[in-house]
Design an enzyme around this catalytic site. Structure first.
Site, PDB file in Angstrom:
ATOM      1  N   CYS A  70     -26.180   9.860  -5.785  1.00 43.60           N
ATOM      2  CA  CYS A  70     -25.092  10.778  -6.086  1.00 43.60           C
ATOM      3  C   CYS A  70     -23.968  10.039  -6.807  1.00 43.60           C
ATOM      4  O   CYS A  70     -24.196   9.209  -7.666  1.00 43.60           O
ATOM      5  CB  CYS A  70     -24.612  11.411  -4.781  1.00 43.60           C
ATOM      6  N   CYS A  71     -22.699  10.332  -6.490  1.00 45.21           N
ATOM      7  CA  CYS A  71     -21.610   9.684  -7.209  1.00 45.21           C
ATOM      8  C   CYS A  71     -21.326   8.288  -6.665  1.00 45.21           C
ATOM      9  O   CYS A  71     -20.454   7.586  -7.183  1.00 45.21           O
ATOM     10  CB  CYS A  71     -20.367  10.536  -7.181  1.00 45.21           C
ATOM     11  N   TYR A  76     -24.901  -9.936 -47.098  1.00 45.40           N
ATOM     12  CA  TYR A  76     -23.811  -9.235 -47.801  1.00 45.40           C
ATOM     13  C   TYR A  76     -22.940 -10.271 -48.509  1.00 45.40           C
ATOM     14  O   TYR A  76     -23.111 -11.465 -48.302  1.00 45.40           O
ATOM     15  CB  TYR A  76     -22.978  -8.426 -46.795  1.00 45.40           C
ATOM     16  N   CYS A  94     -25.198  -1.446 -41.446  1.00 49.08           N
ATOM     17  CA  CYS A  94     -24.675  -2.626 -42.158  1.00 49.08           C
ATOM     18  C   CYS A  94     -23.373  -3.089 -41.509  1.00 49.08           C
ATOM     19  O   CYS A  94     -23.146  -4.287 -41.322  1.00 49.08           O
ATOM     20  CB  CYS A  94     -24.398  -2.299 -43.625  1.00 49.08           C
ATOM     21  N   CYS A  96     -16.296  26.288 -43.801  1.00 47.43           N
ATOM     22  CA  CYS A  96     -16.297  26.201 -42.332  1.00 47.43           C
ATOM     23  C   CYS A  96     -15.903  27.527 -41.688  1.00 47.43           C
ATOM     24  O   CYS A  96     -16.632  28.073 -40.864  1.00 47.43           O
ATOM     25  CB  CYS A  96     -15.380  25.069 -41.885  1.00 47.43           C
ATOM     26  N   CYS A 105     -19.151  26.741 -39.841  1.00 50.22           N
ATOM     27  CA  CYS A 105     -18.971  26.443 -38.416  1.00 50.22           C
ATOM     28  C   CYS A 105     -18.629  27.689 -37.602  1.00 50.22           C
ATOM     29  O   CYS A 105     -19.258  27.962 -36.572  1.00 50.22           O
ATOM     30  CB  CYS A 105     -17.834  25.438 -38.190  1.00 50.22           C
ATOM     31  N   CYS A 125     -24.445   1.463 -45.030  1.00 50.53           N
ATOM     32  CA  CYS A 125     -24.636   2.413 -43.933  1.00 50.53           C
ATOM     33  C   CYS A 125     -23.972   1.851 -42.674  1.00 50.53           C
ATOM     34  O   CYS A 125     -23.523   0.701 -42.661  1.00 50.53           O
ATOM     35  CB  CYS A 125     -26.118   2.670 -43.661  1.00 50.53           C
ATOM     36  N   MET A 148     -22.322  -3.282 -48.157  1.00 52.46           N
ATOM     37  CA  MET A 148     -22.661  -2.461 -46.989  1.00 52.46           C
ATOM     38  C   MET A 148     -22.970  -1.041 -47.469  1.00 52.46           C
ATOM     39  O   MET A 148     -22.231  -0.481 -48.282  1.00 52.46           O
ATOM     40  CB  MET A 148     -21.507  -2.416 -45.985  1.00 52.46           C
TER      41      MET A 148
HETATM   42  C1  FAD Z   1     -24.011  27.281 -41.493  1.00 55.01           C
HETATM   43  C2  FAD Z   1     -23.103  26.067 -41.412  1.00 55.01           C
HETATM   44  C3  FAD Z   1     -22.669  25.624 -40.183  1.00 55.01           C
HETATM   45  C4  FAD Z   1     -21.829  24.523 -40.101  1.00 55.01           C
HETATM   46  N1  FAD Z   1     -21.406  24.106 -38.874  1.00 55.01           N
HETATM   47  C5  FAD Z   1     -20.573  23.036 -38.772  1.00 55.01           C
HETATM   48  C6  FAD Z   1     -20.083  22.634 -37.504  1.00 55.01           C
HETATM   49  O1  FAD Z   1     -20.404  23.217 -36.482  1.00 55.01           O
HETATM   50  N2  FAD Z   1     -19.255  21.564 -37.455  1.00 55.01           N
HETATM   51  C7  FAD Z   1     -18.884  20.884 -38.597  1.00 55.01           C
HETATM   52  O2  FAD Z   1     -18.137  19.918 -38.503  1.00 55.01           O
HETATM   53  N3  FAD Z   1     -19.325  21.262 -39.817  1.00 55.01           N
HETATM   54  C8  FAD Z   1     -20.158  22.318 -39.931  1.00 55.01           C
HETATM   55  N4  FAD Z   1     -20.593  22.718 -41.159  1.00 55.01           N
HETATM   56  C9  FAD Z   1     -20.168  21.937 -42.347  1.00 55.01           C
HETATM   57  C10 FAD Z   1     -18.740  22.291 -42.757  1.00 55.01           C
HETATM   58  O3  FAD Z   1     -18.624  23.674 -42.882  1.00 55.01           O
HETATM   59  C11 FAD Z   1     -18.414  21.587 -44.057  1.00 55.01           C
HETATM   60  O4  FAD Z   1     -18.617  20.192 -43.881  1.00 55.01           O
HETATM   61  C12 FAD Z   1     -16.971  21.799 -44.509  1.00 55.01           C
HETATM   62  O5  FAD Z   1     -16.639  23.155 -44.492  1.00 55.01           O
HETATM   63  C13 FAD Z   1     -16.768  21.205 -45.907  1.00 55.01           C
HETATM   64  O6  FAD Z   1     -15.428  21.400 -46.299  1.00 55.01           O
HETATM   65  P1  FAD Z   1     -14.966  21.095 -47.812  1.00 55.01           P
HETATM   66  O7  FAD Z   1     -13.492  21.221 -47.818  1.00 55.01           O
HETATM   67  O8  FAD Z   1     -15.574  19.838 -48.279  1.00 55.01           O
HETATM   68  O9  FAD Z   1     -15.639  22.225 -48.705  1.00 55.01           O
HETATM   69  P2  FAD Z   1     -15.636  23.807 -48.569  1.00 55.01           P
HETATM   70  O10 FAD Z   1     -15.192  24.257 -47.246  1.00 55.01           O
HETATM   71  O11 FAD Z   1     -16.968  24.253 -49.041  1.00 55.01           O
HETATM   72  O12 FAD Z   1     -14.503  24.281 -49.587  1.00 55.01           O
HETATM   73  C14 FAD Z   1     -14.659  24.182 -50.957  1.00 55.01           C
HETATM   74  C15 FAD Z   1     -13.856  25.290 -51.625  1.00 55.01           C
HETATM   75  O13 FAD Z   1     -13.734  24.979 -52.998  1.00 55.01           O
HETATM   76  C16 FAD Z   1     -13.842  26.177 -53.744  1.00 55.01           C
HETATM   77  N5  FAD Z   1     -14.274  25.814 -55.114  1.00 55.01           N
HETATM   78  C17 FAD Z   1     -15.458  25.291 -55.479  1.00 55.01           C
HETATM   79  N6  FAD Z   1     -15.452  25.016 -56.802  1.00 55.01           N
HETATM   80  C18 FAD Z   1     -14.222  25.386 -57.260  1.00 55.01           C
HETATM   81  C19 FAD Z   1     -13.606  25.347 -58.527  1.00 55.01           C
HETATM   82  N7  FAD Z   1     -14.219  24.806 -59.605  1.00 55.01           N
HETATM   83  N8  FAD Z   1     -12.351  25.817 -58.653  1.00 55.01           N
HETATM   84  C20 FAD Z   1     -11.686  26.313 -57.571  1.00 55.01           C
HETATM   85  N9  FAD Z   1     -12.223  26.369 -56.336  1.00 55.01           N
HETATM   86  C21 FAD Z   1     -13.470  25.909 -56.184  1.00 55.01           C
HETATM   87  C22 FAD Z   1     -14.882  26.995 -52.980  1.00 55.01           C
HETATM   88  O14 FAD Z   1     -14.748  28.377 -53.285  1.00 55.01           O
HETATM   89  C23 FAD Z   1     -14.528  26.655 -51.539  1.00 55.01           C
HETATM   90  O15 FAD Z   1     -13.624  27.591 -50.999  1.00 55.01           O
HETATM   91  C24 FAD Z   1     -21.419  23.838 -41.274  1.00 55.01           C
HETATM   92  C25 FAD Z   1     -21.848  24.291 -42.535  1.00 55.01           C
HETATM   93  C26 FAD Z   1     -22.679  25.402 -42.608  1.00 55.01           C
HETATM   94  C27 FAD Z   1     -23.119  25.883 -43.958  1.00 55.01           C
END
Ligand code: FAD
Length: 574
Positions: A571-572, A71, A22, A143, A148, A19, A17
């Site tokens: 309506c409802c 599958y 699937c 986030c 977010c 997606c 699977m």
């Molecule tokens: C503009 C925008 C809007 C969004 N809006 C939404 C929304 O409305 N709703 C939603 O559900 N999602 C949204 N998202 C997606 C969401 O923000 C991400 O899916 C989520 O934050 C991912 O979390 P994570 O823990 O995987 O990674 P991250 O939050 O990116 O955290 C990773 C951390 O690891 C650290 N790091 C990286 N490499 C290393 C290293 N080697 N050593 C130590 N630290 C390290 C980084 O500094 C970072 O702080 C949005 C994203 C963006 C860019």
């Protein structure tokens, strides 16, 4: 003996699977076998199907039904009678080696403090284990700091500014000057700071020495330790990588000489741009594009695919493009950007459209063309962690990488880039890493929202996916003009598109374009989940009582239009 007692629980391991479609394909194949009462495939990543059947069913028929659907399947030992849930009994996937707490500084080292890493560290502490969490940048990850939270704060402000000429952030709109951009950005930053403090820094502190925060950039060592950039080394019995992803920059000709904006820098601009080219046509591109446009920036969207949000229902993508154009955004699809150059105070994008060269000009260019995983330089290949072609970490259904000691969660993996997926995955990764592989991430009925206005919210299969999965599909589209809440609000932009299986009458997908569609979609997500687990049908949805007037009532009305002409809905009363 009750009917319930006369049931038998069977679990199949299903391979191949790839997606959501699937998973539904396998479900349907199994539902077609005589004697099968209920089927639950908890997401394609689970690699399993859980069945409730009449006793004595020929199990070979189940395997053969899955194989006919394309599958591979094999039987697993009997499972306890409970159907569903992502907490499962011991599975036959490789168990991580036993942790010997004496030999390590920590039971668990988590790399990254975003939604994925935080959930992992908290789960470890809740399980009574010693965890450390390592962060190279700002606590809280994408986030809260650059994703977010800031984007939704700006979107809300832009909505109010657009509709009423003022917005809820105090004092950023003045009659004399229009928008006070620095105040807007400042108040967005203030909200980010408050939430980072309240939801990350204070929460971590509340776990005391059960979670140790370590500042530094982490890299895996061939001996299994984690090295930090200041020379320190941390050892842990298990490691979780939750390092997230960064904005992807298109390698356009000239990109080395011209600074393009990313979502991060766009939301931190000290000055509002007069004009902006947005490259990309999915969630982040459209959310930010519309936001800037509503604040008065002249916005041009360049999307390479023939339509915006190509993974969504075409009717919704087309309607959204029309609404954005009505607001004054220039939306171009089928445009492939090739080069970028600076001319005076303008950036120029050369692109190919309909076989012709075209140029687009603006003060700023925003690249919103997806995310690239933060895996570079972390020693992952040497540590035996397999990456896919895009550099994302490959995990199995237990969130375990190809190195059994190392798990991964969130945007750094191949999973959907949503913070609630990252957090759910982080918690499951920690539980499995510390207690053995017992939990799987269930992405069945995963809702997704694009925060444009109107919003796009979707769950389950599109019509095309349902047909491809072999369903006898029925669909309905209800224009928002038939939803009383929308009429009362004088905002009838949008539609509700439902996809269902004619045979079982189960809801397979819901696709909503509406103001506050994000609030509507969870009801549909429940209907789909309850359908796959307990046989909840479109008729059940139709018969439920919905409050009058709420936007979610549109789901009931749309469900009614499977049977009735929309003009006959009273309506409802239905
Ligand atoms: C503009 C925008 C809007 C969004 N809006 C939404 C929304 O409305 N709703 C939603 O559900 N999602 C949204 N998202 C997606 C969401 O923000 C991400 O899916 C989520 O934050 C991912 O979390 P994570 O823990 O995987 O990674 P991250 O939050 O990116 O955290 C990773 C951390 O690891 C650290 N790091 C990286 N490499 C290393 C290293 N080697 N050593 C130590 N630290 C390290 C980084 O500094 C970072 O702080 C949005 C994203 C963006 C860019």
């Amino acid at each position: 003996m009750s009917d319930k007692q006369a049931e038998q629980q069977i679990e199949l391991e299903v391979r191949g699977m790839t997606c959501d479609a699937c998973a539904l394909h396998v479900t349907k194949a199994l539902q077609g076998v005589e004697g099968v009462l209920q089927v639950h495939v908890p997401g394609w990543t689970s690699g399993q199907a859980m069945l409730s059947t009449r006793p004595g069913i020929d199990e070979a028929q189940l395997v053969s039904a899955v194989e006919k659907a394309g599958y591979r399947a094999s039987l697993r030992p009997p499972i306890p009678p409970k159907l569903g849930g992502s907490e499962r009994g011991p599975a036959d996937a490789p168990e991580p080696p036993p942790a010997d707490a004496q030999d390590f500084d920590f039971d668990l080292a988590v790399i990254g403090t975003g939604g994925g890493g935080m959930a992992a560290a908290i789960k470890a502490a809740e399980l009574g284990r010693r965890a450390c969490i390592i962060e190279a940048g700002v606590l809280g990850g994408t986030c809260v700091n650059i994703g977010c939270v800031p984007s939704k704060a700006l979107i809300r402000a832009a909505e109010a500014y657009h509709r009423a000429g003022h917005h809820p952030f105090a004092g950023v709109h003045t009659a004399a000057t229009g928008l006070d951009w620095p105040a807007l950005i400042g108040q967005k930053d203030q909200l980010v700071g408050e939430l980072r403090q309240g939801k990350y820094e204070d929460v971590l502190a509340s776990y005391g020495d059960r979670i140790t925060l370590i500042r530094g950039w982490a890299r895996l060592q061939p001996d299994g330790a984690v090295a930090l950039d200041d020379g320190r080394t941390v050892t842990a019995a298990r490691i979780i990588i939750a390092t997230g992803a960064a904005p992807r920059i298109l390698p356009l000709d000239g990109i080395e000489d011209v600074a393009a904006l990313t979502s991060t820098s766009a939301m931190a601009l000290s000055q509002q741009p007069r004009s902006l080219i947005v490259i990309g046509g999915r969630a982040i591109a459209l959310e930010l594009g519309q936001t800037f446009a509503r604040f008065g920036t002249q916005v041009t969207v360049l999307q390479r695919s023939p339509r915006l949000i190509p993974e969504h229902e075409p009717a919704i993508a087309e309607a959204l493009a029309d609404y954005l154009r009505e607001e004054g955004l220039a939306v171009h699809t089928g445009v492939k950007p090739l080069a970028i150059r600076q001319e005076g105070d303008e950036k120029v994008i050369t692109a190919e459209a309909d076989g012709q060269r075209r140029e687009f000009r603006a003060e700023q260019v925003l690249m919103a063309v997806g995310r690239t995983p933060r895996t570079a330089g972390m020693g992952l290949a040497e540590a035996g962690v397999t990456l896919d072609a895009g550099g994302f970490i490959v995990v199995n259904e237990f969130m375990q990488t190809s190195n059994p000691r190392i798990y991964a969660a969130g945007d750094v993996t191949q999973q959907p880039k949503l913070v609630y997926v990252a957090a759910a995955g982080g918690g499951i990764a920690a539980a499995n890493a510390l207690e053995g592989n017992h939990k799987r991430l269930d992405l069945t009925a995963l809702p997704d929202v694009i925060f444009t206005d109107p919003q796009v919210a979707a769950v389950g299969l599109t019509e095309a996916q349902a047909i491809a999965a072999g369903y006898d599909v029925k669909t309905t589209i209800l224009p928002l003009a038939y939803v009383p809440r929308a009429l009362a609000a004088r905002d009838t932009r949008g539609l509700i598109n439902l996809v269902a299986d004619r045979g079982s009458d189960r809801l397979l997908g819901a696709h909503v374009l509406a103001s506050e569609a994000g609030e509507v979609i969870q009801t549909a997500a429940l209907a789909i989940r309850m359908g796959s687990r307990y046989g909840f049908t479109v008729s059940d949805l139709r018969e439920m009582l919905f409050p009058y007037l709420v936007q979610a009532e549109g789901l009931k009305l749309a469900a009614q239009t499977f049977e009735k002409d929309v003009t006959q809905l009273s309506c409802c009363a239905g």
